[in-house]
Enzyme design. Structure first.
Site, mmCIF file in Angstrom:
data_model
loop_
_atom_site.group_PDB
_atom_site.id
_atom_site.type_symbol
_atom_site.label_atom_id
_atom_site.label_comp_id
_atom_site.label_asym_id
_atom_site.label_seq_id
_atom_site.Cartn_x
_atom_site.Cartn_y
_atom_site.Cartn_z
ATOM 1 N N ILE A 66 8.075 -28.588 11.797
ATOM 2 C CA ILE A 66 7.965 -28.667 13.384
ATOM 3 C C ILE A 66 6.891 -29.863 13.849
ATOM 4 C CG2 ILE A 66 6.698 -26.905 13.506
ATOM 5 C CD1 ILE A 66 9.554 -27.422 15.643
ATOM 6 N N PHE A 69 12.632 -25.374 7.740
ATOM 7 C CA PHE A 69 11.425 -25.941 7.979
ATOM 8 C C PHE A 69 10.350 -24.726 8.365
ATOM 9 C CE2 PHE A 69 13.782 -25.596 11.812
ATOM 10 C CZ PHE A 69 12.952 -25.299 12.729
ATOM 11 N N CYS A 70 9.018 -25.554 8.144
ATOM 12 C CA CYS A 70 7.874 -24.546 8.646
ATOM 13 C C CYS A 70 6.888 -25.550 9.475
ATOM 14 C CB CYS A 70 7.117 -24.050 7.600
ATOM 15 S SG CYS A 70 6.484 -25.304 6.262
ATOM 16 N N TRP A 71 5.715 -25.148 9.497
ATOM 17 C CA TRP A 71 4.825 -26.022 10.461
ATOM 18 C C TRP A 71 4.728 -27.427 10.153
ATOM 19 C CZ3 TRP A 71 3.091 -27.240 14.868
ATOM 20 C CH2 TRP A 71 1.784 -28.149 15.092
ATOM 21 N N SER A 108 8.129 -23.477 3.755
ATOM 22 C CA SER A 108 9.435 -24.022 3.486
ATOM 23 C C SER A 108 9.905 -24.423 2.129
ATOM 24 C CB SER A 108 9.727 -25.446 4.497
ATOM 25 O OG SER A 108 8.590 -26.355 4.329
#
Length: 355
Positions: free
Chosen positions: A122, A93-95, A101
């Site tokens: 996130i 996952f990323c932001w 991601s």
């Protein structure tokens, strides 16, 4: 092809031992907040992320993408090796569940690894944390450990955890010991990380009849305890731990190691110095400067922390009991006996914990 999964699916996977959450954001982003239990395998370091972000703002998305791919291409062998060494299926996952991601999941999928991508990243997780706390739910009864500074409340909580009792360790979540000296030698957590860990515990224990918690103030270092939990804590069963002064001094020395940070302890003492009778304050400062920490701590407890504690403790609507003990083990055993009397379902609780 990798799968996009929602938060609900992620929570199911998190309960599996053979699964790893991978945060591919930069180290700085990871330190600010992440999903508890995640590891950081960044696509960009902090400087590279800033460079790509600047390109995006100044020259547009395509320029930023090209530079990002150029940077990541050079890192691919190391990134793939690190992820393979984890030896489990992954969720990355990323932001926002965007390019970082997606790129990571695509590469790992091409290398034959079992990988998912968290939809919404996130940001979606953070919104879930906020929404969950807004429900203001704490189902179990709280058993609140109180006592003079150094009584070993945190040590008792940790021993209870070892014995598989349900515990919410607020100081551990805040990474702060709850005093003016509490941040020395550790890196205090921020509000986002504190709330993430708190929500995880509230959900983990929602079916339990009770949870142990320490009688903390609303603010612990950089973190603030939600009002609904503070209100419930103030009305809950209060267990006061009484231990000899010498034992409390020993606990504090073992926890703080003031000899490793002498200047920081002297600096912190200046903040409270004016609140202590001048002759005693001078004696404490002299002890701190000469390394006589045992005597300095004893004076701080006697002339500052103990009177302050007596002034601040008031639970008019709560039941309370006192436990006198010489050691942590004795205190825990007496607490176990109390719990067995208050909650006849103790054995059933233990069976629940083991399953």
């Amino acid at each position: 092809m990798f799968k996009d999964i929602a938060l609900e699916d992620l929570f199911c996977l998190k309960n599996e031992a053979n699964h790893t959450l991978v945060d591919v954001r930069s180290p700085k982003e990871f330190m600010e907040t992440t999903i508890p239990g995640s590891i950081n395998v960044p696509i960009f370091d902090d400087e590279e992320r800033a460079e790509v972000g600047t390109l995006y703002k100044q020259k547009g998305q395509e320029e930023a993408k090209e530079r990002g791919l150029e940077i990541f291409s050079a890192k691919l062998p190391g990134f793939i090796t690190t992820c393979k060494q984890l030896g489990t299926p992954l969720t990355v996952f990323c932001w926002r569940g965007g390019m970082r991601s997606k790129t990571a999941a695509t590469v790992l999928d091409l290398m034959g690894m079992e990988v998912n991508r968290l939809s919404g990243g996130i940001r979606a997780y953070r919104q879930w944390v906020v929404d969950t706390l807004e429900k203001e739910e704490c189902n179990p009864e709280l058993l609140v450990l109180n006592g003079y500074t150094g009584a070993g409340k945190t040590l008792i909580l940790h021993e209870l955890m070892k014995r598989q009792y349900p515990v919410i360790d607020l100081e551990g979540m805040a990474q702060h010991r709850g005093s003016i000296f509490g941040q020395i030698g550790i890196n205090p957590s921020n509000q986002k990380n504190f709330e993430s860990q708190l929500v995880q515990k509230l959900i983990e224990y929602k079916e339990h009849p009770y949870v142990f918690i320490e009688g903390e103030s609303k603010r612990i270092g950089k973190a603030t305890v939600p009002d609904f939990l503070m209100n419930k804590k103030e009305k809950s069963m209060q267990i006061f731990i009484d231990m000899p002064l010498e034992t409390r001094v020993e606990h504090i020395l073992e926890a703080y190691h003031p000899w490793e940070y002498p200047e920081k302890f002297i600096d912190a003492f200046q903040i409270i110095k004016k609140r202590i009778h001048t002759p005693v304050a001078k004696e404490i400062e002299h002890d701190l400067r000469t390394g006589n920490y045992r005597h300095a701590v004893a004076l701080l407890l006697t002339y500052y922390y103990d009177p302050k504690y007596n002034h601040s403790t008031s639970h008019p609507n709560a039941k309370s009991l006192h436990i006198q003990a010489e050691t942590i083990e004795e205190a825990v055993e007496k607490i176990e006996n109390v719990v067995g009397d208050i909650f006849p379902l103790k054995n059933k609780l233990r069976e629940t914990l083991h399953h």
